[in-house]
Design a protein around this motif. Structure first.
Motif, PDB file in Angstrom:
ATOM      1  N   THR A 151       0.836  -1.202   0.000  1.00 18.47           N
ATOM      2  CA  THR A 151       0.000   0.000   0.000  1.00 18.47           C
ATOM      3  C   THR A 151       0.870   1.251   0.000  1.00 18.47           C
ATOM      4  O   THR A 151       2.039   1.212   0.397  1.00 18.47           O
ATOM      5  N   GLU A 152       0.263   2.356  -0.437  1.00 18.26           N
ATOM      6  CA  GLU A 152       0.982   3.638  -0.407  1.00 18.26           C
ATOM      7  C   GLU A 152       1.341   4.026   1.020  1.00 18.26           C
ATOM      8  O   GLU A 152       2.387   4.619   1.266  1.00 18.26           O
ATOM      9  N   LYS A 153       0.460   3.682   1.961  1.00 14.79           N
ATOM     10  CA  LYS A 153       0.717   3.991   3.376  1.00 14.79           C
ATOM     11  C   LYS A 153       1.964   3.248   3.856  1.00 14.79           C
ATOM     12  O   LYS A 153       2.778   3.803   4.593  1.00 14.79           O
ATOM     13  N   THR A 154       2.132   2.010   3.428  1.00 15.96           N
ATOM     14  CA  THR A 154       3.324   1.241   3.794  1.00 15.96           C
ATOM     15  C   THR A 154       4.564   1.903   3.203  1.00 15.96           C
ATOM     16  O   THR A 154       5.609   1.984   3.854  1.00 15.96           O
ATOM     17  N   VAL A 155       4.449   2.384   1.973  1.00 13.59           N
ATOM     18  CA  VAL A 155       5.564   3.089   1.332  1.00 13.59           C
ATOM     19  C   VAL A 155       5.939   4.313   2.165  1.00 13.59           C
ATOM     20  O   VAL A 155       7.110   4.531   2.480  1.00 13.59           O
ATOM     21  N   GLU A 156       4.940   5.113   2.538  1.00 15.56           N
ATOM     22  CA  GLU A 156       5.197   6.305   3.361  1.00 15.56           C
ATOM     23  C   GLU A 156       5.873   5.933   4.671  1.00 15.56           C
ATOM     24  O   GLU A 156       6.834   6.587   5.096  1.00 15.56           O
ATOM     25  N   ASN A 157       5.357   4.877   5.318  1.00 12.51           N
ATOM     26  CA  ASN A 157       5.930   4.443   6.604  1.00 12.51           C
ATOM     27  C   ASN A 157       7.376   3.985   6.440  1.00 12.51           C
ATOM     28  O   ASN A 157       8.233   4.281   7.285  1.00 12.51           O
ATOM     29  N   GLN A 158       7.666   3.268   5.357  1.00 12.85           N
ATOM     30  CA  GLN A 158       9.020   2.773   5.126  1.00 12.85           C
ATOM     31  C   GLN A 158       9.999   3.930   4.849  1.00 12.85           C
ATOM     32  O   GLN A 158      11.136   3.913   5.317  1.00 12.85           O
ATOM     33  N   ILE A 159       9.544   4.915   4.095  1.00  7.15           N
ATOM     34  CA  ILE A 159      10.401   6.083   3.820  1.00  7.15           C
ATOM     35  C   ILE A 159      10.656   6.862   5.107  1.00  7.15           C
ATOM     36  O   ILE A 159      11.790   7.269   5.381  1.00  7.15           O
ATOM     37  N   THR A 160       9.621   7.045   5.899  1.00  8.19           N
ATOM     38  CA  THR A 160       9.780   7.735   7.186  1.00  8.19           C
ATOM     39  C   THR A 160      10.758   6.988   8.073  1.00  8.19           C
ATOM     40  O   THR A 160      11.645   7.598   8.694  1.00  8.19           O
ATOM     41  N   LYS A 161      10.616   5.679   8.120  1.00  7.55           N
ATOM     42  CA  LYS A 161      11.516   4.853   8.922  1.00  7.55           C
ATOM     43  C   LYS A 161      12.965   4.967   8.419  1.00  7.55           C
ATOM     44  O   LYS A 161      13.907   5.127   9.198  1.00  7.55           O
ATOM     45  N   ALA A 162      13.125   4.918   7.102  1.00  7.23           N
ATOM     46  CA  ALA A 162      14.460   5.025   6.506  1.00  7.23           C
ATOM     47  C   ALA A 162      15.105   6.365   6.848  1.00  7.23           C
ATOM     48  O   ALA A 162      16.275   6.426   7.240  1.00  7.23           O
ATOM     49  N   LEU A 163      14.347   7.444   6.697  1.00  6.57           N
ATOM     50  CA  LEU A 163      14.892   8.776   6.983  1.00  6.57           C
ATOM     51  C   LEU A 163      15.276   8.923   8.450  1.00  6.57           C
ATOM     52  O   LEU A 163      16.304   9.519   8.778  1.00  6.57           O
ATOM     53  N   LYS A 164      14.484   8.337   9.314  1.00  4.67           N
ATOM     54  CA  LYS A 164      14.789   8.394  10.747  1.00  4.67           C
ATOM     55  C   LYS A 164      16.098   7.649  11.043  1.00  4.67           C
ATOM     56  O   LYS A 164      16.965   8.156  11.752  1.00  4.67           O
TER      57      LYS A 164
END
Length: 177
Positions: A146-159
């Motif tokens: 899902t797009e939400k999973t994509v957003e969560n993964q990018i947020t996690k990566a940036l953190k």
């Protein structure tokens, strides 16, 4: 007032306060700071009432005292500003010195190492987003998530990357600009 008459003090305060605030504001251009400055002048006026020798008039004394306090405040602000500017200049010089120690390939190597520490799916999503410039919707379709999973993964990566690269962030910011 020298004998402690609060009525006398109140008279001077009521009579001169607003005019002194406007006078101070003409110099320091901040009404709340002007009001605070004038209040401080009146507090000192009351505290030192027994020792004050007024040669001309109370009005002249109060306006002269406010003027002097305005000058002191402006000098203090100028020193603060100079100090802040020196700190900024020092930080910029430090970053420039650090930058000169690294070249582009070394920074890329540091970034690659940090990216390699990401969890597999997180790394995959991050690389598709940042290096292949895919939109979240395209990444979601490509990976079947899902797009939400994509957003969560990018947020996690940036953190994670912020934490891993905290010592190098100023260099990356300089490199990117």
């Amino acid at each position: 007032m020298k004998l402690g008459s609060i009525e006398s003090f109140n008279y001077f305060f009521d009579y001169y306060y607003s005019g002194l605030c406007l006078y101070a504001n003409a110099y320091i251009r901040d009404m709340s700071a002007s009001e605070e400055l004038v209040q401080d002048v009146f507090v000192r006026f009351w505290e030192k009432r027994r020792n004050i020798e007024i040669e001309s008039s109370v009005r002249f004394y109060l306006f002269k005292t406010v003027y002097n306090q305005c000058l002191n405040l402006l000098k203090h602000k100028k020193v603060e500003q100079k100090y802040r500017q020196q700190k900024i200049s020092h930080a910029e010089n430090l970053y420039e010195e650090q930058w000169s120690l690294f070249n582009e390939s070394e920074l890329r190597q540091v970034l690659d190492q940090a990216i390699s520490k990401l969890p597999e799916r997180c790394r995959e999503v991050f690389e598709l987003s940042r290096f292949e410039n895919l939109k979240n919707k395209e990444i979601a379709e490509k990976l079947g998530i899902t797009e939400k999973t994509v957003e969560n993964q990018i947020t996690k990566a940036l953190k994670i990357l912020r934490k891993e690269l905290k010592d190098f962030l100023p260099l990356f910011l300089m490199y990117m600009s």
